[in-house]
Design a protein around this motif. Sequence first.
Motif, PDB file in Angstrom:
ATOM      1  N   TRP A  53      -7.560  -6.378 -21.189  1.00 51.34           N
ATOM      2  CA  TRP A  53      -7.654  -7.651 -20.510  1.00 51.34           C
ATOM      3  C   TRP A  53      -6.843  -7.384 -19.241  1.00 51.34           C
ATOM      4  CZ3 TRP A  53     -11.667 -10.574 -20.038  1.00 51.34           C
ATOM      5  CH2 TRP A  53     -12.255 -11.124 -21.305  1.00 51.34           C
ATOM      6  N   LEU A  54      -5.576  -7.126 -19.364  1.00 57.11           N
ATOM      7  CA  LEU A  54      -4.733  -7.145 -18.368  1.00 57.11           C
ATOM      8  C   LEU A  54      -4.731  -6.006 -17.265  1.00 57.11           C
ATOM      9  CD1 LEU A  54      -1.224  -7.740 -20.378  1.00 57.11           C
ATOM     10  CD2 LEU A  54      -2.396  -9.594 -18.917  1.00 57.11           C
ATOM     11  N   ASP A  55      -5.152  -4.932 -17.665  1.00 57.21           N
ATOM     12  CA  ASP A  55      -5.638  -3.887 -16.902  1.00 57.21           C
ATOM     13  C   ASP A  55      -6.981  -4.317 -16.056  1.00 57.21           C
ATOM     14  OD1 ASP A  55      -3.492  -2.537 -17.575  1.00 57.21           O
ATOM     15  OD2 ASP A  55      -4.840  -1.094 -18.964  1.00 57.21           O
ATOM     16  N   GLY A  56      -7.596  -5.047 -16.752  1.00 55.89           N
ATOM     17  CA  GLY A  56      -8.838  -5.488 -16.042  1.00 55.89           C
ATOM     18  C   GLY A  56      -8.593  -6.416 -14.766  1.00 55.89           C
ATOM     19  N   ALA A  57      -7.693  -7.386 -15.291  1.00 54.11           N
ATOM     20  CA  ALA A  57      -7.210  -8.452 -14.298  1.00 54.11           C
ATOM     21  C   ALA A  57      -6.536  -8.096 -13.203  1.00 54.11           C
ATOM     22  CB  ALA A  57      -6.168  -9.510 -15.179  1.00 54.11           C
ATOM     23  N   ARG A  58      -5.723  -6.856 -13.515  1.00 52.39           N
ATOM     24  CA  ARG A  58      -4.914  -6.223 -12.391  1.00 52.39           C
ATOM     25  C   ARG A  58      -5.877  -5.299 -11.341  1.00 52.39           C
ATOM     26  NH1 ARG A  58       0.651  -3.167 -13.512  1.00 52.39           N
ATOM     27  NH2 ARG A  58       0.544  -5.271 -14.646  1.00 52.39           N
ATOM     28  N   ASP A  62      -5.938  -6.375  -7.522  1.00 57.72           N
ATOM     29  CA  ASP A  62      -5.724  -5.220  -6.554  1.00 57.72           C
ATOM     30  C   ASP A  62      -7.148  -5.160  -5.630  1.00 57.72           C
ATOM     31  OD1 ASP A  62      -3.330  -4.728  -7.427  1.00 57.72           O
ATOM     32  OD2 ASP A  62      -4.096  -2.744  -8.686  1.00 57.72           O
ATOM     33  N   ALA A  63      -8.454  -5.404  -5.979  1.00 59.78           N
ATOM     34  CA  ALA A  63      -9.620  -5.349  -5.274  1.00 59.78           C
ATOM     35  C   ALA A  63      -9.475  -6.513  -4.299  1.00 59.78           C
ATOM     36  CB  ALA A  63     -10.704  -5.373  -6.070  1.00 59.78           C
ATOM     37  N   ALA A  64      -9.156  -7.669  -4.924  1.00 62.23           N
ATOM     38  CA  ALA A  64      -9.081  -8.862  -3.930  1.00 62.23           C
ATOM     39  C   ALA A  64      -8.246  -8.572  -2.854  1.00 62.23           C
ATOM     40  CB  ALA A  64      -8.749 -10.153  -4.882  1.00 62.23           C
ATOM     41  N   LEU A  65      -6.871  -8.062  -3.175  1.00 60.46           N
ATOM     42  CA  LEU A  65      -5.823  -7.950  -2.124  1.00 60.46           C
ATOM     43  C   LEU A  65      -6.237  -6.886  -1.098  1.00 60.46           C
ATOM     44  CD1 LEU A  65      -2.925  -7.931  -4.349  1.00 60.46           C
ATOM     45  CD2 LEU A  65      -3.351  -9.746  -2.729  1.00 60.46           C
ATOM     46  N   ALA A  66      -7.118  -5.711  -1.676  1.00 59.82           N
ATOM     47  CA  ALA A  66      -7.416  -4.956  -0.740  1.00 59.82           C
ATOM     48  C   ALA A  66      -8.652  -5.549   0.250  1.00 59.82           C
ATOM     49  CB  ALA A  66      -8.276  -3.441  -1.578  1.00 59.82           C
ATOM     50  N   GLU A  67      -9.474  -6.256  -0.245  1.00 57.33           N
ATOM     51  CA  GLU A  67     -10.423  -7.008   0.708  1.00 57.33           C
ATOM     52  C   GLU A  67      -9.516  -7.790   1.669  1.00 57.33           C
ATOM     53  OE1 GLU A  67     -13.188  -9.232  -1.464  1.00 57.33           O
ATOM     54  OE2 GLU A  67     -13.833  -7.584  -2.571  1.00 57.33           O
ATOM     55  N   THR A  68      -8.487  -8.363   1.331  1.00 60.58           N
ATOM     56  CA  THR A  68      -7.766  -9.481   2.294  1.00 60.58           C
ATOM     57  C   THR A  68      -7.124  -8.465   3.090  1.00 60.58           C
ATOM     58  OG1 THR A  68      -7.619 -11.084   0.347  1.00 60.58           O
ATOM     59  CG2 THR A  68      -6.014 -11.020   2.444  1.00 60.58           C
ATOM     60  N   ASP A  69      -6.457  -7.377   2.906  1.00 58.51           N
ATOM     61  CA  ASP A  69      -5.777  -6.218   3.740  1.00 58.51           C
ATOM     62  C   ASP A  69      -6.899  -5.617   4.793  1.00 58.51           C
ATOM     63  OD1 ASP A  69      -3.466  -7.011   2.322  1.00 58.51           O
ATOM     64  OD2 ASP A  69      -3.546  -5.030   1.260  1.00 58.51           O
ATOM     65  N   ASP A  70      -7.958  -5.397   4.193  1.00 61.02           N
ATOM     66  CA  ASP A  70      -9.125  -4.755   4.990  1.00 61.02           C
ATOM     67  C   ASP A  70      -9.591  -6.049   6.272  1.00 61.02           C
ATOM     68  OD1 ASP A  70      -9.082  -2.603   3.793  1.00 61.02           O
ATOM     69  OD2 ASP A  70     -10.865  -2.967   2.728  1.00 61.02           O
ATOM     70  N   GLY A  71      -9.680  -7.315   5.787  1.00 62.20           N
ATOM     71  CA  GLY A  71      -9.981  -8.497   6.749  1.00 62.20           C
ATOM     72  C   GLY A  71      -8.790  -8.493   7.711  1.00 62.20           C
ATOM     73  N   ASP A  72      -7.591  -8.527   7.440  1.00 63.47           N
ATOM     74  CA  ASP A  72      -6.578  -8.813   8.385  1.00 63.47           C
ATOM     75  C   ASP A  72      -5.810  -7.494   8.831  1.00 63.47           C
ATOM     76  OD1 ASP A  72      -6.848 -11.559   7.571  1.00 63.47           O
ATOM     77  OD2 ASP A  72      -5.325 -11.361   6.074  1.00 63.47           O
TER      78      ASP A  72
END
Length: 84
Positions: A53-58, A62-72
């Motif tokens: 569960w924790l690995d999946g949440a991580r 990470d995917a959400a942060l990568a999307e944010t980084d790609d957008g900014d």
Amino acid sequence: MTTKTADETLGYEQARDELIDVVRRLEAGGTSLEESLALWERGEELAKVCRRWLDGARARLDAALAETDDGDGGEAAGDDAEEE
């Protein structure tokens, strides 16, 4: 004892709560060697469920942060250059 299929359906909170109970029972003592081993094995299974569960949440974070980084990307690089 539950099967691996049942363990896969356990939510994080359920697995964590059961793991806490297992640890308390082991720490309290008063169980036979066989019971203690069964509790230990169950604890290991529950820890794996929690870890999945924790690995999946991580990974989701990470995917959400990568999307944010790609957008900014352009702005972030510009901000860093100005600070130097």
